[in-house]
Motif scaffolding. Structure first.
Motif, mmCIF file in Angstrom:
data_model
loop_
_atom_site.group_PDB
_atom_site.id
_atom_site.type_symbol
_atom_site.label_atom_id
_atom_site.label_comp_id
_atom_site.label_asym_id
_atom_site.label_seq_id
_atom_site.Cartn_x
_atom_site.Cartn_y
_atom_site.Cartn_z
ATOM 1 N N MET B 76 -2.881 -0.920 13.181
ATOM 2 C CA MET B 76 -4.236 -0.772 12.642
ATOM 3 C C MET B 76 -4.168 -0.111 11.273
ATOM 4 O O MET B 76 -3.237 0.627 10.979
ATOM 5 N N TRP B 77 -5.166 -0.397 10.442
ATOM 6 C CA TRP B 77 -5.210 0.144 9.084
ATOM 7 C C TRP B 77 -5.129 1.666 9.083
ATOM 8 O O TRP B 77 -4.573 2.258 8.167
ATOM 9 N N GLU B 78 -5.744 2.288 10.084
ATOM 10 C CA GLU B 78 -5.916 3.731 10.066
ATOM 11 C C GLU B 78 -4.603 4.498 10.232
ATOM 12 O O GLU B 78 -4.541 5.685 9.919
ATOM 13 N N ASP B 79 -3.568 3.847 10.744
ATOM 14 C CA ASP B 79 -2.299 4.553 10.944
ATOM 15 C C ASP B 79 -1.787 5.080 9.592
ATOM 16 O O ASP B 79 -1.900 4.399 8.570
ATOM 17 N N ASP B 80 -1.220 6.283 9.618
ATOM 18 C CA ASP B 80 -0.737 6.901 8.377
ATOM 19 C C ASP B 80 0.241 6.015 7.615
ATOM 20 O O ASP B 80 0.301 6.055 6.389
ATOM 21 N N GLN B 81 1.041 5.227 8.348
ATOM 22 C CA GLN B 81 2.035 4.364 7.702
ATOM 23 C C GLN B 81 1.398 3.111 7.098
ATOM 24 O O GLN B 81 2.028 2.431 6.284
ATOM 25 N N ASN B 82 0.187 2.787 7.529
ATOM 26 C CA ASN B 82 -0.470 1.556 7.060
ATOM 27 C C ASN B 82 -1.553 1.797 6.012
ATOM 28 O O ASN B 82 -1.881 0.889 5.246
ATOM 29 N N LYS B 83 -2.141 2.991 5.999
ATOM 30 C CA LYS B 83 -3.410 3.143 5.281
ATOM 31 C C LYS B 83 -3.296 2.942 3.771
ATOM 32 O O LYS B 83 -4.274 2.560 3.134
ATOM 33 N N ARG B 84 -2.124 3.160 3.187
ATOM 34 C CA ARG B 84 -1.958 2.901 1.751
ATOM 35 C C ARG B 84 -1.339 1.518 1.496
ATOM 36 O O ARG B 84 -1.042 1.154 0.371
ATOM 37 N N VAL B 140 2.304 -10.172 7.209
ATOM 38 C CA VAL B 140 3.347 -9.146 7.211
ATOM 39 C C VAL B 140 2.775 -7.913 6.526
ATOM 40 O O VAL B 140 2.290 -7.994 5.394
ATOM 41 N N TRP B 141 2.800 -6.807 7.223
ATOM 42 C CA TRP B 141 2.206 -5.559 6.715
ATOM 43 C C TRP B 141 3.288 -4.676 6.100
ATOM 44 O O TRP B 141 4.345 -4.464 6.703
ATOM 45 N N THR B 142 2.972 -4.150 4.917
ATOM 46 C CA THR B 142 3.883 -3.199 4.278
ATOM 47 C C THR B 142 3.149 -1.870 4.063
ATOM 48 O O THR B 142 1.923 -1.809 4.136
ATOM 49 N N CYS B 143 3.922 -0.823 3.752
ATOM 50 C CA CYS B 143 3.357 0.532 3.819
ATOM 51 C C CYS B 143 2.735 1.001 2.510
ATOM 52 O O CYS B 143 1.970 1.960 2.518
ATOM 53 N N GLU B 144 3.046 0.349 1.392
ATOM 54 C CA GLU B 144 2.604 0.889 0.106
ATOM 55 C C GLU B 144 2.214 -0.261 -0.833
ATOM 56 O O GLU B 144 3.086 -0.909 -1.421
ATOM 57 N N ALA B 145 0.911 -0.485 -0.958
ATOM 58 C CA ALA B 145 0.427 -1.622 -1.752
ATOM 59 C C ALA B 145 0.772 -1.488 -3.234
ATOM 60 O O ALA B 145 0.821 -2.483 -3.959
ATOM 61 N N ASP B 146 0.999 -0.254 -3.690
ATOM 62 C CA ASP B 146 1.307 -0.057 -5.110
ATOM 63 C C ASP B 146 2.790 -0.203 -5.431
ATOM 64 O O ASP B 146 3.170 -0.116 -6.596
ATOM 65 N N ASN B 147 3.606 -0.407 -4.416
ATOM 66 C CA ASN B 147 5.041 -0.593 -4.656
ATOM 67 C C ASN B 147 5.318 -2.050 -5.041
ATOM 68 O O ASN B 147 5.732 -2.872 -4.231
ATOM 69 N N ARG B 148 5.070 -2.345 -6.314
ATOM 70 C CA ARG B 148 5.125 -3.726 -6.786
ATOM 71 C C ARG B 148 6.476 -4.399 -6.508
ATOM 72 O O ARG B 148 6.524 -5.531 -6.027
#
Lengths: 20, 192
Positions: B76-84, B140-148
């Motif tokens: 889920m989005w709310e998880d600390d590993q997913n939210k960013r 596929v979900w990754t943890c940091e959207a800003d990590n280009r």
């Protein structure tokens, strides 16, 4: 080391019998 | 049986322990109450044991999801590993449920458990399959959207593994954008 497996390696185990 | 050799072989450990989740849409319950942990595994052999034990993606009832996440991360989005983080989203046409869905989902699972994303494997949180009447989705979900660098590397490898042609593009959306907008208005942060 890091345990990386390519798809062919993983697929080789698809129908391998295994004790669970 | 003369000449037969029986080998004692240890199971092949994965880099990570993974948890498979199942979501079944029951409108009388909350979203979280509909989410069930099926099991966790950390070897190649146990992955296949599980894979063959459960329904293939194409046989799920519309409204159901499978999610495969690293142990300790909830799907889920709310998880600390997913939210960013965010997701590489593959949207399938209705008819692709019968031609591509099972293949794409298995390939996604193999990418995750086999650690196909090399030095950016640490960016991977998990993957989600949504079976829907209007068209199925895999992400596929990754943890940091800003990590280009990480996000684009993962997207390129993933697209190649799915065998998508150059004519097809897939987009990456930050969860914060997906959560705040209606789905078809979510902008792509990256495209491959």
């Amino acid at each position: 080391g890091k345990k990386q497996y390519d798809r062919e390696f993983l697929l080789d185990f698809q129908f391998m019998p295994v004790c669970i | 049986a003369k000449g037969l050799v029986f080998e004692m072989v240890e199971k092949h450990p994965l880099q990570n322990r993974w948890a498979l989740w199942f979501f079944k849409n029951d409108k009388s319950k909350t979203w979280q109450a509909n989410l069930h942990l099926i099991t966790k595994f950390d070897t190649v052999e146990d992955f296949w044991g599980l894979y063959h034990h459960i329904q293939p993606a194409s046989k799920l009832t519309p409204g159901c999801d499978y999610s495969l996440f690293k142990d300790g991360i909830e799907p889920m989005w709310e998880d600390d590993q997913n939210k960013r983080g965010g997701r590489w989203l593959v949207t399938l046409a209705k008819q692709q449920r019968h031609t591509d869905l099972d293949h794409f989902w298995l390939e996604t699972l193999l990418c995750l458990i086999g650690e196909s994303f090399e030095r950016f494997g640490g960016d991977i949180c998990g993957a989600v399959l949504n079976v829907r009447a209007k068209g199925d989705k895999i992400a596929v979900w990754t943890c940091e959207a800003d990590n280009r660098d990480g996000v684009t590397h993962i997207g390129r490898v993933y697209k190649e593994r799915l065998g998508l042609t150059q004519k097809v593009t897939i987009g990456y959306q930050a969860h914060t954008d997906t959560a705040s907008k209606s789905h078809n208005l979510t902008k792509n942060k990256f495209v491959v």
